[in-house]
Design an enzyme around this catalytic site. Sequence first.
Site, PDB file in Angstrom:
ATOM      1  N   ASP A  22      12.394   3.389  -1.344  1.00 41.75           N
ATOM      2  CA  ASP A  22      12.641   3.254   0.109  1.00 41.75           C
ATOM      3  C   ASP A  22      13.997   2.614   0.398  1.00 41.75           C
ATOM      4  O   ASP A  22      14.797   3.149   1.167  1.00 41.75           O
ATOM      5  CB  ASP A  22      11.488   2.532   0.831  1.00 41.75           C
ATOM      6  CG  ASP A  22      11.141   1.153   0.316  1.00 41.75           C
ATOM      7  OD1 ASP A  22      11.651   0.746  -0.759  1.00 41.75           O
ATOM      8  OD2 ASP A  22      10.355   0.454   0.999  1.00 41.75           O
ATOM      9  N   GLY A 106      -1.884 -10.145  -1.612  1.00 42.33           N
ATOM     10  CA  GLY A 106      -1.402 -10.205  -2.995  1.00 42.33           C
ATOM     11  C   GLY A 106      -1.927  -9.100  -3.894  1.00 42.33           C
ATOM     12  O   GLY A 106      -1.720  -9.137  -5.098  1.00 42.33           O
ATOM     13  N   SER A 107      -2.580  -8.082  -3.315  1.00 42.97           N
ATOM     14  CA  SER A 107      -3.136  -7.033  -4.167  1.00 42.97           C
ATOM     15  C   SER A 107      -2.217  -5.808  -4.222  1.00 42.97           C
ATOM     16  O   SER A 107      -2.568  -4.797  -4.807  1.00 42.97           O
ATOM     17  CB  SER A 107      -4.527  -6.628  -3.671  1.00 42.97           C
ATOM     18  OG  SER A 107      -4.459  -6.282  -2.302  1.00 42.97           O
ATOM     19  N   GLY A 108      -1.053  -5.907  -3.575  1.00 42.55           N
ATOM     20  CA  GLY A 108      -0.113  -4.790  -3.610  1.00 42.55           C
ATOM     21  C   GLY A 108      -0.522  -3.668  -2.676  1.00 42.55           C
ATOM     22  O   GLY A 108      -0.055  -2.540  -2.820  1.00 42.55           O
ATOM     23  N   ASP A 156       6.113   0.174   3.554  1.00 49.52           N
ATOM     24  CA  ASP A 156       4.772  -0.293   3.916  1.00 49.52           C
ATOM     25  C   ASP A 156       4.518  -0.138   5.408  1.00 49.52           C
ATOM     26  O   ASP A 156       3.475   0.368   5.843  1.00 49.52           O
ATOM     27  CB  ASP A 156       4.598  -1.758   3.508  1.00 49.52           C
ATOM     28  CG  ASP A 156       4.788  -1.949   2.015  1.00 49.52           C
ATOM     29  OD1 ASP A 156       4.798  -0.935   1.294  1.00 49.52           O
ATOM     30  OD2 ASP A 156       4.939  -3.102   1.570  1.00 49.52           O
TER      31      ASP A 156
END
Length: 367
Positions: A22, A106-108, A156
Amino acid sequence: MTGPVIRYSAPGRVNLIGEHTDYNLGLALPIALPVRTSVTLRPDACDALEVHSDRVPGSVRIALNTVPGDVTGWAAYVAGVVWALRRAGKRVPGGVMSISGGVDMGSGLASSAALECAVLGAMLAATGELMDPLDRARIAQRAENEYVGTPTGLLDQTAVLCAESRRALLVDFRDLTTRPVPFDPEAYGLALLLINSRAVHRHADGEYATRRAACERAAAALGVSSLREVQGQGISVLSGVPDPVDARRARHVLTENVRVHDMVVALQACDYRHVGGLLSASHDSMRDDFEITTAHLDLIVDTAVHAGALGARMTGGGFGGCVIALVDGARSGVVSEAVRETVRRAGHPAPSIVATQAGPGAGEHIS
Ligand code: GLA
């Protein structure tokens, strides 16, 4: 300002392919997840927001004239949206905000973007300000880059805001255009397993910024402002990058853009076997060229593929988080068991494994 109670939610995302492309103005192909972060906003005439989260005890007070540095921790994402909206000349309501975090931090899975975009949507709904999705994505990114201080790209936020059910979203970051692409493996007897390694990933530790800087150096060595400008020349152009590590980082970016393109073609042809092969090739490139995987994630990917997955890869920024594996629906139990057993024997935490699918993007009436 007072008004009716606003409810707004935004999903997590999984990037099917196109990692660290990106900010290099390349291509990516994310989906939105069914899991969502929800915001309830009771606007009032105060000059502050009182924010509560169901994940953290207590509340945080955010002055509407907040500036970077005032608020830290999870609430900085909320404060960042307040700040970025006001910088853009938009009105921002005071009031009481409750956040129900469905996307694990924090889990991506872009929990930060889900939070930013849910907060942003609630605020715009409260004031009646109009803003199209890509401008919303830029505001949310600005909150993250300049208020929170994380140098992330636009993947995201774009995914969270623009994704659609049963579709992946092709994003071209050069001109910030998006195109839905059919993505419904279940219709073909397949499942997309989302395997959360439970190893917390962190961008702030500098690895993300280091990778970004390497790509920028490679582009500068080639005399261009982004790696996208040399995409058409193939990887032989990278002989012009003197630093071998920077050249490998750039090779990942150039080859990953090709894989995104190839995956779109494969999905349009319903060739899920090829889709699987591209997932695994992307993981290899992240492991060998971009060096953002870990032994733990490599073990999950290898185990899934050996147990019969069509392909698997780490997804997200790297160094932890989640793996996706495309499997024949009839083998998903076998693949899941193989992964659980292998990581247990290696001494890693027990992963969570669910079959997931492409859900809708952010919206006011979705819960
Ligand atoms: C994180 C960032 C995104 C993107 C990915 C890697 O999720 O927030 O902007 O760079 O990593 O593809």
